[in-house]
Scaffold this motif. Structure first.
Motif, mmCIF file in Angstrom:
data_model
loop_
_atom_site.group_PDB
_atom_site.id
_atom_site.type_symbol
_atom_site.label_atom_id
_atom_site.label_comp_id
_atom_site.label_asym_id
_atom_site.label_seq_id
_atom_site.Cartn_x
_atom_site.Cartn_y
_atom_site.Cartn_z
ATOM 1 N N PHE A 1 -16.952 12.296 28.238
ATOM 2 C CA PHE A 1 -17.079 11.516 29.466
ATOM 3 C C PHE A 1 -17.338 10.025 29.233
ATOM 4 C CE2 PHE A 1 -18.567 15.680 31.428
ATOM 5 C CZ PHE A 1 -17.420 15.868 32.187
ATOM 6 N N LEU A 2 -17.990 9.668 28.149
ATOM 7 C CA LEU A 2 -18.410 8.272 27.954
ATOM 8 C C LEU A 2 -17.271 7.271 28.112
ATOM 9 C CD1 LEU A 2 -20.795 6.381 27.406
ATOM 10 C CD2 LEU A 2 -20.267 6.594 24.975
ATOM 11 N N PRO A 3 -16.087 7.493 27.523
ATOM 12 C CA PRO A 3 -15.016 6.501 27.706
ATOM 13 C C PRO A 3 -14.554 6.348 29.159
ATOM 14 C CG PRO A 3 -14.535 7.934 25.838
ATOM 15 C CD PRO A 3 -15.714 8.524 26.558
ATOM 16 N N ASP A 4 -14.824 7.349 30.004
ATOM 17 C CA ASP A 4 -14.499 7.219 31.425
ATOM 18 C C ASP A 4 -15.497 6.329 32.153
ATOM 19 O OD1 ASP A 4 -12.369 8.966 31.095
ATOM 20 O OD2 ASP A 4 -13.463 10.699 31.853
ATOM 21 N N LEU A 5 -16.667 6.120 31.549
ATOM 22 C CA LEU A 5 -17.723 5.337 32.181
ATOM 23 C C LEU A 5 -17.857 3.940 31.598
ATOM 24 C CD1 LEU A 5 -20.615 7.975 32.222
ATOM 25 C CD2 LEU A 5 -18.773 7.679 33.883
ATOM 26 N N PHE A 6 -17.619 3.814 30.304
ATOM 27 C CA PHE A 6 -18.083 2.648 29.553
ATOM 28 C C PHE A 6 -17.191 2.489 28.328
ATOM 29 C CE2 PHE A 6 -21.275 1.053 26.419
ATOM 30 C CZ PHE A 6 -21.773 -0.026 27.122
ATOM 31 N N MET A 7 -16.471 1.371 28.221
ATOM 32 C CA MET A 7 -15.524 1.238 27.117
ATOM 33 C C MET A 7 -15.392 -0.215 26.684
ATOM 34 S SD MET A 7 -13.392 2.451 24.938
ATOM 35 C CE MET A 7 -13.310 4.140 25.412
ATOM 36 N N PRO A 8 -15.595 -0.470 25.396
ATOM 37 C CA PRO A 8 -15.376 -1.826 24.903
ATOM 38 C C PRO A 8 -13.885 -2.107 24.703
ATOM 39 C CG PRO A 8 -16.114 -0.414 23.131
ATOM 40 C CD PRO A 8 -16.126 0.417 24.378
ATOM 41 N N ASP A 9 -13.482 -3.311 25.028
ATOM 42 C CA ASP A 9 -12.152 -3.813 24.666
ATOM 43 C C ASP A 9 -12.330 -4.646 23.407
ATOM 44 O OD1 ASP A 9 -10.772 -2.706 26.852
ATOM 45 O OD2 ASP A 9 -11.256 -4.422 28.116
ATOM 46 N N ASN A 10 -11.227 -4.994 22.767
ATOM 47 C CA ASN A 10 -11.293 -5.844 21.578
ATOM 48 C C ASN A 10 -12.132 -5.185 20.482
ATOM 49 O OD1 ASN A 10 -10.629 -8.244 20.237
ATOM 50 N ND2 ASN A 10 -12.589 -9.176 20.766
ATOM 51 N N LEU A 11 -12.034 -3.861 20.382
ATOM 52 C CA LEU A 11 -12.881 -3.077 19.498
ATOM 53 C C LEU A 11 -12.283 -2.966 18.106
ATOM 54 C CD1 LEU A 11 -15.416 -1.203 19.444
ATOM 55 C CD2 LEU A 11 -13.872 0.674 19.994
ATOM 56 N N ASP A 12 -13.114 -3.190 17.089
ATOM 57 C CA ASP A 12 -12.742 -2.903 15.712
ATOM 58 C C ASP A 12 -13.092 -1.451 15.399
ATOM 59 O OD1 ASP A 12 -11.960 -3.095 13.058
ATOM 60 O OD2 ASP A 12 -13.743 -4.190 12.422
#
Length: 153
Positions: free
Chosen positions: A74-85
């Protein structure tokens, strides 16, 4: 709707933000059985529908740790960084299982960004309180303060 952020500063600026909810997910017996196989936890409350029908919950229930593991789904549906290494689960500060999650239940997650701290030159450590709601239930199936570490490009 997913909260997206591009830097440690954006995450830090969002402390206190409510997250989610996610879409609903049905907990079926196949998922419970696969989790039992993966973990070796074959407690009859989880994997024996006939015996569980006569047990305290009237049907099989998901393992508490299955509910916990779904926070990662579920976490990526709530909270996701862009520009991630890269990103990793760093741990948990607190976990509770206030209510059982019966087979056939619909669950979803919501959350709150409790904390965010810079790490290294390009990173952030976040603490997200994840609440796994059981549709129609009075109490959540799982509440966990999850820790993540992210490094940005």
């Amino acid at each position: 709707m997913t909260f997206r952020f591009r830097s440690a500063e954006e995450a830090i600026g969002a402390i206190g933000r409510k997250l989610g909810p996610s879409d609903w997910l049905t907990i079926d017996q196949e998922r419970i059985n696969l989790f039992a196989q993966a973990t070796g936890d074959f407690q009859w409350l989880h994997v024996d529908p006939q015996r569980a029908a006569r047990g305290p919950f009237g049907k099989t229930i998901a393992h508490g740790f299955l509910s916990l593991s779904l926070t990662n789904l579920f976490l990526p549906d709530l909270f996701m960084p862009d520009n991630l290494d890269w990103g990793v689960n760093y741990g948990l500060d607190r976990v509770r299982f206030p209510a059982p999650v019966p087979v056939g239940a619909h669950i979803r997650a919501s959350g709150e960004l409790l904390d965010a701290k810079p790490i290294g030159e390009n990173g952030v450590q976040t603490t997200v309180r994840m609440v796994i709601e059981v549709e129609g239930g009075d109490k959540p199936g799982c509440v966990a303060d999850t820790l993540q570490r992210y490094a940005f490009l």
